[in-house]
Design a protein around this motif. Sequence first.
Motif, mmCIF file in Angstrom:
data_model
loop_
_atom_site.group_PDB
_atom_site.id
_atom_site.type_symbol
_atom_site.label_atom_id
_atom_site.label_comp_id
_atom_site.label_asym_id
_atom_site.label_seq_id
_atom_site.Cartn_x
_atom_site.Cartn_y
_atom_site.Cartn_z
ATOM 1 N N GLY A 87 -17.033 -89.861 -9.960
ATOM 2 C CA GLY A 87 -16.278 -90.975 -10.546
ATOM 3 C C GLY A 87 -14.921 -90.558 -11.066
ATOM 4 N N LEU A 88 -14.879 -89.438 -11.772
ATOM 5 C CA LEU A 88 -13.587 -88.977 -12.278
ATOM 6 C C LEU A 88 -12.710 -88.401 -11.174
ATOM 7 N N ALA A 89 -13.322 -87.817 -10.147
ATOM 8 C CA ALA A 89 -12.541 -87.355 -8.994
ATOM 9 C C ALA A 89 -11.932 -88.545 -8.256
ATOM 10 N N LEU B 252 -24.842 -85.836 -12.954
ATOM 11 C CA LEU B 252 -23.702 -84.944 -12.739
ATOM 12 C C LEU B 252 -22.838 -85.442 -11.593
ATOM 13 N N TRP B 253 -23.484 -85.871 -10.505
ATOM 14 C CA TRP B 253 -22.742 -86.352 -9.347
ATOM 15 C C TRP B 253 -21.964 -87.623 -9.678
ATOM 16 N N ALA B 254 -22.565 -88.517 -10.419
ATOM 17 C CA ALA B 254 -21.891 -89.774 -10.763
ATOM 18 C C ALA B 254 -20.645 -89.519 -11.609
ATOM 19 N N TRP B 255 -20.766 -88.672 -12.632
ATOM 20 C CA TRP B 255 -19.617 -88.387 -13.490
ATOM 21 C C TRP B 255 -18.526 -87.632 -12.734
ATOM 22 N N SER B 256 -18.913 -86.597 -12.000
ATOM 23 C CA SER B 256 -17.899 -85.787 -11.323
ATOM 24 C C SER B 256 -17.228 -86.565 -10.198
ATOM 25 N N PRO C 266 -13.897 -87.409 -2.719
ATOM 26 C CA PRO C 266 -14.427 -87.337 -4.093
ATOM 27 C C PRO C 266 -15.948 -87.298 -4.136
ATOM 28 N N ALA C 267 -16.605 -88.044 -3.260
ATOM 29 C CA ALA C 267 -18.070 -88.042 -3.250
ATOM 30 C C ALA C 267 -18.611 -86.684 -2.827
ATOM 31 N N PHE C 268 -18.005 -86.077 -1.814
ATOM 32 C CA PHE C 268 -18.488 -84.786 -1.319
ATOM 33 C C PHE C 268 -18.221 -83.673 -2.317
ATOM 34 N N ILE C 269 -17.022 -83.626 -2.874
ATOM 35 C CA ILE C 269 -16.719 -82.554 -3.829
ATOM 36 C C ILE C 269 -17.562 -82.711 -5.089
ATOM 37 N N GLY C 270 -17.847 -83.945 -5.487
ATOM 38 C CA GLY C 270 -18.717 -84.172 -6.632
ATOM 39 C C GLY C 270 -20.143 -83.715 -6.374
ATOM 40 N N LEU C 271 -20.641 -83.953 -5.165
ATOM 41 C CA LEU C 271 -21.993 -83.531 -4.827
ATOM 42 C C LEU C 271 -22.107 -82.013 -4.776
ATOM 43 N N VAL C 272 -21.181 -81.360 -4.096
ATOM 44 C CA VAL C 272 -21.220 -79.898 -3.981
ATOM 45 C C VAL C 272 -21.058 -79.243 -5.352
ATOM 46 N N ALA C 273 -20.134 -79.750 -6.154
ATOM 47 C CA ALA C 273 -19.916 -79.175 -7.480
ATOM 48 C C ALA C 273 -21.120 -79.409 -8.394
ATOM 49 N N SER C 274 -21.765 -80.551 -8.281
ATOM 50 C CA SER C 274 -22.950 -80.831 -9.101
ATOM 51 C C SER C 274 -24.105 -79.906 -8.749
ATOM 52 N N LEU C 275 -24.316 -79.705 -7.467
ATOM 53 C CA LEU C 275 -25.386 -78.799 -7.050
ATOM 54 C C LEU C 275 -25.080 -77.361 -7.467
ATOM 55 N N ALA C 276 -23.821 -76.952 -7.348
ATOM 56 C CA ALA C 276 -23.446 -75.595 -7.761
ATOM 57 C C ALA C 276 -23.577 -75.414 -9.271
ATOM 58 N N ILE D 65 -1.227 -82.174 -1.859
ATOM 59 C CA ILE D 65 -1.948 -81.120 -2.559
ATOM 60 C C ILE D 65 -2.094 -81.457 -4.042
ATOM 61 N N LEU D 66 -1.078 -82.048 -4.641
ATOM 62 C CA LEU D 66 -1.161 -82.424 -6.050
ATOM 63 C C LEU D 66 -2.277 -83.440 -6.284
ATOM 64 N N GLY D 67 -2.465 -84.347 -5.353
ATOM 65 C CA GLY D 67 -3.552 -85.321 -5.465
ATOM 66 C C GLY D 67 -4.918 -84.684 -5.364
ATOM 67 N N TYR D 68 -5.060 -83.736 -4.433
ATOM 68 C CA TYR D 68 -6.339 -83.034 -4.313
ATOM 69 C C TYR D 68 -6.596 -82.134 -5.520
ATOM 70 N N SER D 69 -5.552 -81.564 -6.074
ATOM 71 C CA SER D 69 -5.709 -80.747 -7.283
ATOM 72 C C SER D 69 -6.166 -81.606 -8.458
ATOM 73 N N ALA D 70 -5.598 -82.782 -8.580
ATOM 74 C CA ALA D 70 -6.026 -83.707 -9.633
ATOM 75 C C ALA D 70 -7.477 -84.128 -9.428
ATOM 76 N N MET D 71 -7.870 -84.283 -8.175
ATOM 77 C CA MET D 71 -9.244 -84.651 -7.869
ATOM 78 C C MET D 71 -10.221 -83.545 -8.292
ATOM 79 N N VAL D 72 -9.872 -82.303 -8.032
ATOM 80 C CA VAL D 72 -10.720 -81.176 -8.436
ATOM 81 C C VAL D 72 -10.780 -81.072 -9.954
ATOM 82 N N LEU D 73 -9.664 -81.280 -10.624
ATOM 83 C CA LEU D 73 -9.643 -81.251 -12.082
ATOM 84 C C LEU D 73 -10.494 -82.378 -12.663
ATOM 85 N N GLY D 74 -10.392 -83.568 -12.094
ATOM 86 C CA GLY D 74 -11.232 -84.679 -12.542
ATOM 87 C C GLY D 74 -12.704 -84.403 -12.334
ATOM 88 N N CYS D 75 -13.036 -83.778 -11.230
ATOM 89 C CA CYS D 75 -14.427 -83.403 -10.958
ATOM 90 C C CYS D 75 -14.930 -82.404 -11.999
#
Length: 92
Positions: free
Chosen positions: A50-52, A44-48, A17-27, A69-79
Amino acid sequence: MDFLGALWHLLNFLAPPAFIGLVASLAARLLWRRDMAGVSVLRLWAWSSGLALAAALAAVIVLGRDGKILGYSAMVLGCAVGLWWAGFGRRH
């Protein structure tokens, strides 16, 4: 399991969650430069992230284990929801 093993398990659970939030925030800051000019990357990183993380925890509770996979999909949606909320949702 000893303390060091439990610590590694916890850190390995928190890393995606921390890595996907960081990459998504920068993008998001790169893609929507003008729209997100007043929003910091840290916010942006904190919100994305945190929800991931909340989605990953909910997936572990519902599915019974991590790594599906369902868990990772939920993580991406939360992000994505966290990025939207921090970047666009609070202005409207």
